[in-house]
Scaffold this active site. Structure first.
Site, PDB file in Angstrom:
ATOM      1  N   ASP A  79       0.843  -1.181   0.000  1.00  0.00           N
ATOM      2  CA  ASP A  79       0.000   0.000   0.000  1.00  0.00           C
ATOM      3  C   ASP A  79       0.885   1.241   0.000  1.00  0.00           C
ATOM      4  O   ASP A  79       2.097   1.167   0.245  1.00  0.00           O
ATOM      5  CB  ASP A  79      -0.912  -0.028   1.225  1.00  0.00           C
ATOM      6  CG  ASP A  79      -1.907   1.110   1.247  1.00  0.00           C
ATOM      7  OD1 ASP A  79      -2.541   1.362   0.209  1.00  0.00           O
ATOM      8  OD2 ASP A  79      -2.044   1.764   2.300  1.00  0.00           O
ATOM      9  N   ASP A 127      -0.493   5.154   0.756  1.00  0.00           N
ATOM     10  CA  ASP A 127      -0.887   6.163   1.741  1.00  0.00           C
ATOM     11  C   ASP A 127      -0.795   5.600   3.159  1.00  0.00           C
ATOM     12  O   ASP A 127      -1.438   4.602   3.486  1.00  0.00           O
ATOM     13  CB  ASP A 127      -2.318   6.642   1.486  1.00  0.00           C
ATOM     14  CG  ASP A 127      -2.463   7.348   0.149  1.00  0.00           C
ATOM     15  OD1 ASP A 127      -1.640   8.226  -0.134  1.00  0.00           O
ATOM     16  OD2 ASP A 127      -3.391   7.010  -0.608  1.00  0.00           O
TER      17      ASP A 127
END
Length: 361
Positions: free
Chosen positions: A24, A26
Site C-alpha cells: 500500500d 498512503d
C-alpha cells in the site's frame, strides 16, 4: 513447530519468505508529500535483493505514472517495482463487460480517465454528458470533485447506469490528519439514491489479483503490506495472501487488538522496516511470547526482548483473551500508553493550513 524450526524462522527477515510484495502507499510509504520513516530505504533494500514490489493503492486520483514520479522523488529506486491503482481495476472490470470504445462517465482525479483510456474505453466528463450518453460511471477520489458531479452520478445510477466505485475508504491519511476519502463521497450518492456501486478496490479481490498478475507469483509466495485493517488486511485474507500490518498510518494498536479474525494480519510491525526484521507469524505461539492481562484488563508489556517481539506478545495476548471470552479494556488512553512503551510513534500532524493537506496524493 519445533524449537529449532521456530528459532530459524524467527531469525530470518520476514520478506525472505516471499517472492513478491504488494505494498500500500498512503500511510505506509508516504503521507502526502512526506515519506514515512524507514520506508524508502527498506523498499530499496527489498528490490535490490530481487524481490519485486507492486504498489497497489485504493487512491484513484492519480495515474500510475504520476504516483511513480512521486515515489522516485522520495528516493525509491528506478527499477524493481510498478504501480497499480483502483482506477485501473475499475477500468479492467468494465473492459470485460463493455464494447471497445464504450463511453464511460469518469468522476474523480486524472487517474480515473487515464485508466479508462488505457483499457480501451472512452472517458466522458460530467460537463460533456449532455452530448454523449454513457454506459457506465466510474467514481474515484478527486480533490476537485464537485456537488454537481456527485449529483450527476446520482442521476445516472438512479436511472440504471452501471456504477463502479474505485474504493470506499471513508478517510485518507495525510500529514495533517485524516481527510475524507472516496467512500465518504460514494456514501453521499448512496444516501440520495437507491443504488449501490460495484466496488473494485481493497478489500475486494480485484486489485490484489491485478497486482499479483504483475508480480507473477502464487498466493503462498506473495506478501501484502498495509496500514488499514478493514481494507489492506481484510482484503489480503480474502485473497488468500499473508500480510504485514504496519502502525504508521490509519489504524492503531487498539484497532489491531480488537480486530475480528477476518481482519487479523500474519505479521505486525511499527513500519515497513519490519520487512527486514525477523519475526514469527502472529498465530505462532512460543513460551517467550506468553504474557498476561494486567489488572487494567490490557496486556502487560514484557520487559525483555526487542520492541518487535514485545509488540507481537501484546497483540497475541489480546487476541487470545478475546477469543476465550475474557474482557479486554478498549480504553484509548491505556492503549496509547502501551504504544509509547513499545516505542511506537503516532503519525505527526503538521501545523500548516489543511488546504495543503492533499497536495501529495
Amino acid at each position: 513447530m519445533g524449537e529449532t524450526t521456530t528459532t530459524s524462522v524467527r531469525a530470518e527477515p520476514v520478506i525472505t519468505r516471499y517472492r513478491g510484495l504488494i505494498c500500500d502507499l498512503d500511510g505506509v510509504v508516504y503521507r502526502g508529500a512526506t515519506a514515512v520513516p524507514h520506508a524508502v530505504e527498506t523498499l530499496n533494500r527489498v528490490t535490490a535483493h530481487g524481490v519485486p514490489v507492486v504498489f497497489a493503492t485504493n487512491n484513484a486520483s492519480r495515474s500510475p505514472r504520476s504516483v511513480g514520479d512521486h515515489l522516485r522523488g522520495l528516493g525509491i529506486a528506478q527499477q524493481g517495482w510498478s504501480v497499480v491503482t483502483s482506477s485501473q481495476a475499475a477500468a479492467a472490470h468494465l473492459a470485460e463487460r463493455l464494447a471497445q470504445g464504450a463511453p464511460v462517465c469518469a468522476v474523480g482525479g486524472p487517474g480515473v480517465a487515464e485508466a479508462l483510456t488505457e483499457a480501451g474505453l472512452t472517458p466522458v466528463r460530467v460537463a460533456d454528458l449532455g452530448d454523449t450518453p454513457v454506459e457506465a460511471v466510474v467514481q474515484g477520489l478527486g480533490t476537485d470533485v464537485t456537488w454537481s458531479e456527485l449529483t450527476a452520478v446520482g442521476y445516472l445510477v438512479e436511472a440504471g447506469t452501471i456504477w463502479v466505485a474505485t474504493n470506499v475508504d471513508l478517510t485518507l491519511p495525510t500529514p495533517y490528519g485524516q481527510a475524507p476519502g472516496n467512500g465518504a463521497l460514494v456514501a453521499l450518492v448512496q444516501t440520495a439514491t437507491s443504488a449501490s456501486p460495484h466496488v473494485v478496490g481493497k478489500p475486494q479481490a480485484a486489485l490484489f489479483d491485478l497486482a499479483r498478475s504483475r508480480l507473477g507469483t502464487a498466493q503462498p509466495e506473495t506478501l501484502v503490506c498495509g496500514d488499514r485493517l478493514d481494507t489492506d488486511i481484510k482484503g489480503a485474507n480474502s485473497a488468500g495472501l499473508d500480510s504485514l500490518f504496519v502502525l504508521s498510518g490509519a489504524s492503531r494498536l487498539r484497532d489491531l487488538a480488537f480486530a475480528e479474525r477476518s481482519s487479523r494480519p500474519t505479521y505486525v510491525a511499527a513500519d515497513l522496516s519490519g520487512l527486514l526484521a525477523p519475526g514469527l507469524p502472529l498465530h505462532t505461539t512460543s513460551p517467550d511470547h506468553l504474557v498476561e492481562l494486567g489488572p487494567d484488563a490490557v496486556p502487560r508489556v514484557p520487559s525483555a526482548g526487542d520492541n518487535g517481539t514485545r509488540l507481537q506478545s501484546v497483540v497475541t495476548m489480546a487476541w487470545a483473551a478475546r477469543d476465550e471470552g475474557r474482557a479486554v479494556s478498549d480504553h484509548a488512553g491505556l492503549w496509547a500508553t502501551i504504544e509509547r512503551q513499545l516505542g511506537l510513534v503516532q503519525p505527526k500532524l503538521a501545523t500548516q493550513q489543511t488546504s495543503r493537506s492533499v497536495a501529495g496524493h
